[in-house]
Design a protein around this motif. Structure first.
Motif, mmCIF file in Angstrom:
data_model
loop_
_atom_site.group_PDB
_atom_site.id
_atom_site.type_symbol
_atom_site.label_atom_id
_atom_site.label_comp_id
_atom_site.label_asym_id
_atom_site.label_seq_id
_atom_site.Cartn_x
_atom_site.Cartn_y
_atom_site.Cartn_z
ATOM 1 N N THR A 26 19.331 18.318 62.424
ATOM 2 C CA THR A 26 18.194 17.749 63.121
ATOM 3 C C THR A 26 17.860 18.565 64.355
ATOM 4 O O THR A 26 18.712 19.266 64.904
ATOM 5 N N SER A 27 16.622 18.442 64.798
ATOM 6 C CA SER A 27 16.227 19.060 66.063
ATOM 7 C C SER A 27 16.276 18.001 67.150
ATOM 8 O O SER A 27 16.172 16.810 66.876
ATOM 9 N N GLY A 28 16.482 18.445 68.351
ATOM 10 C CA GLY A 28 16.484 17.503 69.468
ATOM 11 C C GLY A 28 17.637 16.523 69.460
ATOM 12 O O GLY A 28 17.516 15.398 69.948
ATOM 13 N N PHE A 29 18.771 16.951 68.933
ATOM 14 C CA PHE A 29 19.934 16.050 68.841
ATOM 15 C C PHE A 29 20.340 15.576 70.229
ATOM 16 O O PHE A 29 20.480 16.362 71.167
ATOM 17 N N ASN A 30 20.568 14.273 70.323
ATOM 18 C CA ASN A 30 20.941 13.704 71.617
ATOM 19 C C ASN A 30 21.962 12.593 71.452
ATOM 20 O O ASN A 30 21.969 11.636 72.219
ATOM 21 N N GLY A 31 22.810 12.703 70.420
ATOM 22 C CA GLY A 31 23.869 11.711 70.273
ATOM 23 C C GLY A 31 23.922 11.129 68.876
ATOM 24 O O GLY A 31 22.952 11.208 68.116
ATOM 25 N N LEU A 32 25.059 10.574 68.527
ATOM 26 C CA LEU A 32 25.250 10.008 67.195
ATOM 27 C C LEU A 32 25.905 8.636 67.304
ATOM 28 O O LEU A 32 26.873 8.458 68.041
ATOM 29 N N PHE A 33 25.343 7.693 66.579
ATOM 30 C CA PHE A 33 25.833 6.316 66.574
ATOM 31 C C PHE A 33 26.443 5.981 65.218
ATOM 32 O O PHE A 33 26.019 6.506 64.183
ATOM 33 N N TRP A 34 27.390 5.073 65.236
ATOM 34 C CA TRP A 34 27.876 4.430 64.009
ATOM 35 C C TRP A 34 27.642 2.936 64.138
ATOM 36 O O TRP A 34 27.935 2.324 65.186
ATOM 37 N N TYR A 35 27.093 2.366 63.066
ATOM 38 C CA TYR A 35 26.847 0.935 63.019
ATOM 39 C C TYR A 35 27.505 0.355 61.777
ATOM 40 O O TYR A 35 27.645 1.021 60.754
ATOM 41 N N GLN A 36 27.858 -0.915 61.870
ATOM 42 C CA GLN A 36 28.353 -1.667 60.724
ATOM 43 C C GLN A 36 27.273 -2.675 60.329
ATOM 44 O O GLN A 36 26.677 -3.314 61.194
ATOM 45 N N GLN A 37 27.034 -2.786 59.037
ATOM 46 C CA GLN A 37 26.039 -3.748 58.577
ATOM 47 C C GLN A 37 26.550 -4.518 57.373
ATOM 48 O O GLN A 37 26.843 -3.929 56.333
ATOM 49 N N HIS A 38 26.627 -5.840 57.522
ATOM 50 C CA HIS A 38 26.937 -6.690 56.391
ATOM 51 C C HIS A 38 25.630 -7.037 55.687
ATOM 52 O O HIS A 38 24.563 -7.055 56.299
ATOM 53 N N ALA A 39 25.738 -7.307 54.403
ATOM 54 C CA ALA A 39 24.544 -7.533 53.582
ATOM 55 C C ALA A 39 23.657 -8.619 54.177
ATOM 56 O O ALA A 39 24.126 -9.702 54.518
ATOM 57 N N GLY A 40 22.379 -8.306 54.309
ATOM 58 C CA GLY A 40 21.415 -9.284 54.791
ATOM 59 C C GLY A 40 21.440 -9.516 56.286
ATOM 60 O O GLY A 40 20.753 -10.420 56.786
ATOM 61 N N GLU A 41 22.234 -8.726 56.989
ATOM 62 C CA GLU A 41 22.319 -8.904 58.435
ATOM 63 C C GLU A 41 21.881 -7.641 59.155
ATOM 64 O O GLU A 41 21.750 -6.572 58.557
ATOM 65 N N ALA A 42 21.676 -7.757 60.447
ATOM 66 C CA ALA A 42 21.308 -6.588 61.243
ATOM 67 C C ALA A 42 22.542 -5.736 61.535
ATOM 68 O O ALA A 42 23.665 -6.221 61.502
ATOM 69 N N PRO A 43 22.350 -4.463 61.805
ATOM 70 C CA PRO A 43 23.477 -3.597 62.157
ATOM 71 C C PRO A 43 24.107 -3.999 63.482
ATOM 72 O O PRO A 43 23.422 -4.460 64.396
ATOM 73 N N THR A 44 25.409 -3.812 63.564
ATOM 74 C CA THR A 44 26.110 -4.034 64.827
ATOM 75 C C THR A 44 26.733 -2.730 65.292
ATOM 76 O O THR A 44 27.262 -1.959 64.491
ATOM 77 N N PHE A 45 26.669 -2.493 66.562
ATOM 78 C CA PHE A 45 27.111 -1.240 67.169
ATOM 79 C C PHE A 45 28.620 -1.064 67.062
ATOM 80 O O PHE A 45 29.383 -1.999 67.327
ATOM 81 N N LEU A 46 29.039 0.141 66.671
ATOM 82 C CA LEU A 46 30.460 0.471 66.637
ATOM 83 C C LEU A 46 30.827 1.534 67.666
ATOM 84 O O LEU A 46 31.786 1.377 68.403
ATOM 85 N N SER A 47 30.066 2.643 67.661
ATOM 86 C CA SER A 47 30.455 3.737 68.542
ATOM 87 C C SER A 47 29.269 4.651 68.817
ATOM 88 O O SER A 47 28.271 4.639 68.091
ATOM 89 N N TYR A 48 29.422 5.440 69.863
ATOM 90 C CA TYR A 48 28.394 6.400 70.264
ATOM 91 C C TYR A 48 29.086 7.655 70.768
ATOM 92 O O TYR A 48 29.952 7.584 71.639
ATOM 93 N N ASN A 49 28.730 8.795 70.191
ATOM 94 C CA ASN A 49 29.251 10.093 70.635
ATOM 95 C C ASN A 49 28.085 10.973 71.041
ATOM 96 O O ASN A 49 27.127 11.123 70.274
ATOM 97 N N VAL A 50 28.188 11.562 72.209
ATOM 98 C CA VAL A 50 27.169 12.519 72.619
ATOM 99 C C VAL A 50 27.812 13.886 72.889
ATOM 100 O O VAL A 50 27.158 14.910 72.731
#
Lengths: 111, 115
Positions: A26-50
């Motif tokens: 990607t261009s303009g990279f400014n960090g990477l997130f990991w999220y967990q998502q259970h079926a039918g639900e919104a993602p929940t934050f796990l981690s952030y690396n910059v």
């Protein structure tokens, strides 16, 4: 544009360790997130690396190598409740902070 | 803290009608809100980004006139799907973040079914 690639499915047993990989271009990279998502639900934050290196938070750790366009999420002492989809998301730009998600890795934890 | 709500949680509408989805930040001021769409077994696709008081920025391929976004206050953004068609049936998720922070907080999602 951006290409974010992660495995579609993974399986593991309770108590084990699993590593979910994510590669990106990607261009303009400014960090990477990991999220967990259970079926039918919104993602929940796990981690952030910059910056390069390992971030540890309890049973979850995330690693980033910006030069290789590579990250992984490490889950230890797996539990049944960890069965979910794990989403890798790249942040582009600093002003708007838009996130672009990979297709997600469906993890199934067996007893 | 950092709770985002969406309303309704699910909606069924007839083809050709319009439906409005609300996204609210309950305990913080959301300077930026994002709207995503997720089809079954696929990942989240960013549709648009909105800053309070200004026009939304749409991603390539997303029709501005079909998906109307209004971010009228620091706690509320709305997405209106106009002239809905069955192919618009999807899970719509909003997220919000405040100035100076990287993390986005996601709402619980709205499942739209167009018959």
């Amino acid at each position: 544009g951006q290409n974010i690639d992660q495995p579609t499915e993974m399986t593991a047993t309770e108590g084990a360790i699993v590593q979910i990989n994510c590669t990106y271009q990607t261009s303009g990279f400014n960090g990477l997130f990991w999220y967990q998502q259970h079926a039918g639900e919104a993602p929940t934050f796990l981690s952030y690396n910059v910056l390069d290196g390992l971030e540890e938070k309890g049973r979850f750790s995330s690693f980033l190598s910006r030069s290789k366009g590579y990250s992984y999420l490490l889950l230890k002492e797996l539990q049944m409740k960890d069965s979910a989809s794990y989403l890798c998301a790249v942040k582009r730009g600093s002003t708007l902070g838009r996130l672009y998600f990979g297709r997600g890795t469906q993890l199934t934890v067996w007893p | 803290g950092a709770v985002v709500s969406q309303h309704p949680s699910w909606v069924i509408c007839k083809s050709g009608t319009s439906v409005k989805i609300e996204c609210r930040s309950l305990d913080f001021q959301a300077t930026t809100m994002f709207w995503y769409r997720q089809f079954p077994k696929q990942s989240l696709m960013l549709m648009a980004t909105s800053n309070e008081g200004s026009k939304a920025t749409y991603e390539q391929g997303v029709e501005k006139d079909k998906f109307l976004i209004n971010h009228a206050s620091l706690t509320l953004s709305t997405l209106t799907v106009t002239s809905a068609h069955p192919e618009d049936s999807s899970f719509y998720i909003c997220s919000a973040r405040t100035a100076g922070e990287s993390e986005q907080y996601f709402g619980p999602g709205t499942r739209l079914t167009v018959t």
